[in-house]
Design an enzyme around this catalytic site. Sequence first.
Site, PDB file in Angstrom:
ATOM      1  N   GLU A 297     -46.672  40.095  41.738  1.00  0.00           N
ATOM      2  CA  GLU A 297     -46.550  40.224  42.775  1.00  0.00           C
ATOM      3  C   GLU A 297     -46.440  38.991  44.573  1.00  0.00           C
ATOM      4  OE1 GLU A 297     -49.764  43.271  43.765  1.00  0.00           O
ATOM      5  OE2 GLU A 297     -49.926  44.196  41.655  1.00  0.00           O
ATOM      6  N   HIS A 849     -45.815  52.367  40.755  1.00  0.00           N
ATOM      7  CA  HIS A 849     -47.242  52.535  39.582  1.00  0.00           C
ATOM      8  C   HIS A 849     -46.454  53.446  38.641  1.00  0.00           C
ATOM      9  CE1 HIS A 849     -50.961  54.103  37.906  1.00  0.00           C
ATOM     10  NE2 HIS A 849     -51.431  53.323  38.106  1.00  0.00           N
TER      11      HIS A 849
END
Length: 891
Positions: A297, A849
């Site tokens: 990330e 996700h």
Amino acid sequence: MTTEGTVLPLAALDRSSLPIAGGKAANLGEMIRAGVPVPPGFVLTTSAFRAAAEAADIGPKLEALAGTEPSDRARLATLAAEIRAALSSVTVPDAIAEACVRAYDVELGGAAVAVRSSATAEDLPDASFAGQQDTYLGVLGKEALLDAVRRCWASLFTERAVVYRADRSIDPRDVSLAVVVQRLVHARAAGVLFTANPVTGRRREAVIDAAPGLGEAVVSGATNPDHLEVRVDTGEIVTRRLGDKRVVIEALPGGGTRHEERADGSAEACISDAEARALAAMGARVEAHYGAPQDIEWAIDPEGKILLVQSRPITTLFPIPVGPLSKDGDLRVLFSFNVAQGVFRPFSPMGLQFWRAFAGVASRGLGLWDGEPLDGPPIYAVGASRLFLDITAILRDPLGRRVAAFALSRMEARSGVAVRAVLDDERLGVVETPRWRIARAAFRALARTRAPVTLARALREPDAVPGRISAKVDAAIAVGEVPGGSPPSAYLDAVERMIREGVAPFLFTAIPSIVGALVSMLLFRRALSGLMTEDEVHTLLRSLPNNPTTEMDLELWSLSRRVGADPASRSVLGEEAPAALAKRYADRSLPAVLQRELGAFLARWGARGVAEIDIGVPRWRDDPTHILGSLANYLSLGDDASPPDVAFERGAREAERKAEELVERAREKGALRGGVARFAVPRVRRLLGAREAPKFGIVRILAHARSLLLQAGRLLVQEGKLAAEDDVFLLDLRELRAVTGGTDLRALVAERRRMITQELGRKHVPRILLSDGMEPETMAAAASGEGGLSGTPASAGRVTGKARVVLDPVGAKIEPGEILVAPSTDPGWTPLFLTAGGLVMEMGGSMSHGAVVAREYGIPAVVGVAGATARITTGQRITVDGGAGRVGVEA
């Protein structure tokens, strides 16, 4: 209480800090040490969590959780909720609260922060646990910070996290959680970077999803991000797909975040090409540091500085198989022996050893290779405990290309498609081998093995083929006899004698004999060309004789009739569980008829078993549970069930009549065609039936070698050199020799047992894999012209089933195999993934996700499909192609 070690700066951590800081914090500290830019912060260590857990008195509930079966989802959910409630309401111990607030004021100046959970069972090399614990952004102020810490502690016991760990046999009493506190990056753009393509598997191809504002919009799947794919070595941007980016998440000045939905979104790229290349290069640095592809990330601050806020391993990639030929650096094409044999489970190390040895003996016997037989020829490679064959040289040769494409397309259609995709890869250049060299090698091999003579005998006497093969198996087994009272090394000597002296005669009798079936089939089709339908061919091939597998199946049915006629045997089969009956068989306490008849069946067929080509797998004679279950099932059908032996005989009569009819039909077209048909047709039936004889022979050899190795294992256990007799299958022959000589390999055995157990849960094994990690099936899917809805490939695979459109997961139910169609998903949706056969999402990118969890569970997924929940209705049959990014909808 003392607070020493309760709060630590991230810079003080490294990968060894996992027990005290959890996976996320340990990885952040490791990146800082590697010189990667990371926002400043600190970690509230696991000692703080343990103090809070003690204050909340969750010990008894953890004991109960540890004793709950993974299948008892309701009980897991109840206990998780109770533990979560206790941790959510606990008062943070004063000393811990003071230490946390002090670090917040001194190191971060009381600014807005991101508070992230960092579990000890998280971001591991074999399980990423993506999204299992909570993160809170824009936290501002001391009270808000402590509240976020409590909520992070509680999130260790969300239902999804508890179930995830239970499914992976992770003891809840051994899991702890640290909390990372980092200065919040007020990002101009943020997102996710995979250092290898998670859909195609290709290494050195960075995949970036980016959106304006905080990266939560990308990770959660709330927005359709920009999607870029960058070749790390060249900086080439090979794919650029701009998302609408309608949802933007931004930090508020007074704390917290704002979700803004913009009606028209943005058609402009949120990061430049230069920034994409810089991200790819930075990801490559991190990957090199960890030695494995990473899921990262990232954020770009208003000044244009790239910061990394998380890195974890990509756990869904299939490991690139490693073999002798993979060291030259060229592109290699690897064909899965496991998939070709229908054995998707991992091989034991000893199972890998035996197949290398079989190939080594065959290669030496053919004069194609002069190495050590036990090592096997260099065409072998191993990945995830599965066996692959390096077929690069074959596919580089023009003749080899044609033969491989033909053979694989006949063997398995999807493998044929994958091979054709490989042949289009410009990196796989043609290297033509001189035909005289091929002819010389073939002539030498035929002469050494006397294959033409064996083939001629098979064609002359087809019904004698099974007996000849069986005799060679008997001879190989006889070489492996060991007198009683021998030491462990004697059993290893016997196994090696079987391999070195017995396997080659068996192989060079079996293979040419079965080639006779192919020759017969070729002659048969030539003689009857244009004179028969494929349905007639299927009739001819019914109830083939000389097939040991069919014989075994019919014998098992006959066995069920014989034991069913005995009241005592029938009674225990109907009343007792197969596993209990298997134990009684070992104790010789079954009813006399069942004990005797089962023993006779196992004496002939007990070498067989599920995944029987792996020597490490138990045989039916080791554990007849499966056979006893089959007998019970047959008896439950009743006496009126259609007997398979009668159906087999009926099929044989129909096939023989069809054979006569086809021969006569060919004769009417001329004496030559009639003569060829009269010769070929009966041999097609008899030799095709015998095609199972070589495999049964291999299984018998493996079963005898298994018994020898188990005896060696028993002796080594008695000597204290192994913990269990079946540990021998977790070593290869050389390693086992070392154990007999006193080398302690028990730690290696334990690690391999753990690895095999983990690999048993792998959902996907590629048919063909390139040495850069690319799966050609995904290449073929991307090149196909199928229609339907399009989106972003998220999890490779193809599934067809009924759609289940779900707008709210609360109370929703997915029947097994149904395909979940949703606007977006977050961790709260994951219980639905357990039964879903596939996933379609309107929002999200390949790193959102839903996509990550779909890959974890091995279900095909396509995301970013505009209007999916409106254009698809519940009950419609749809096809999800996760590699091509397409959804086919039946009218």
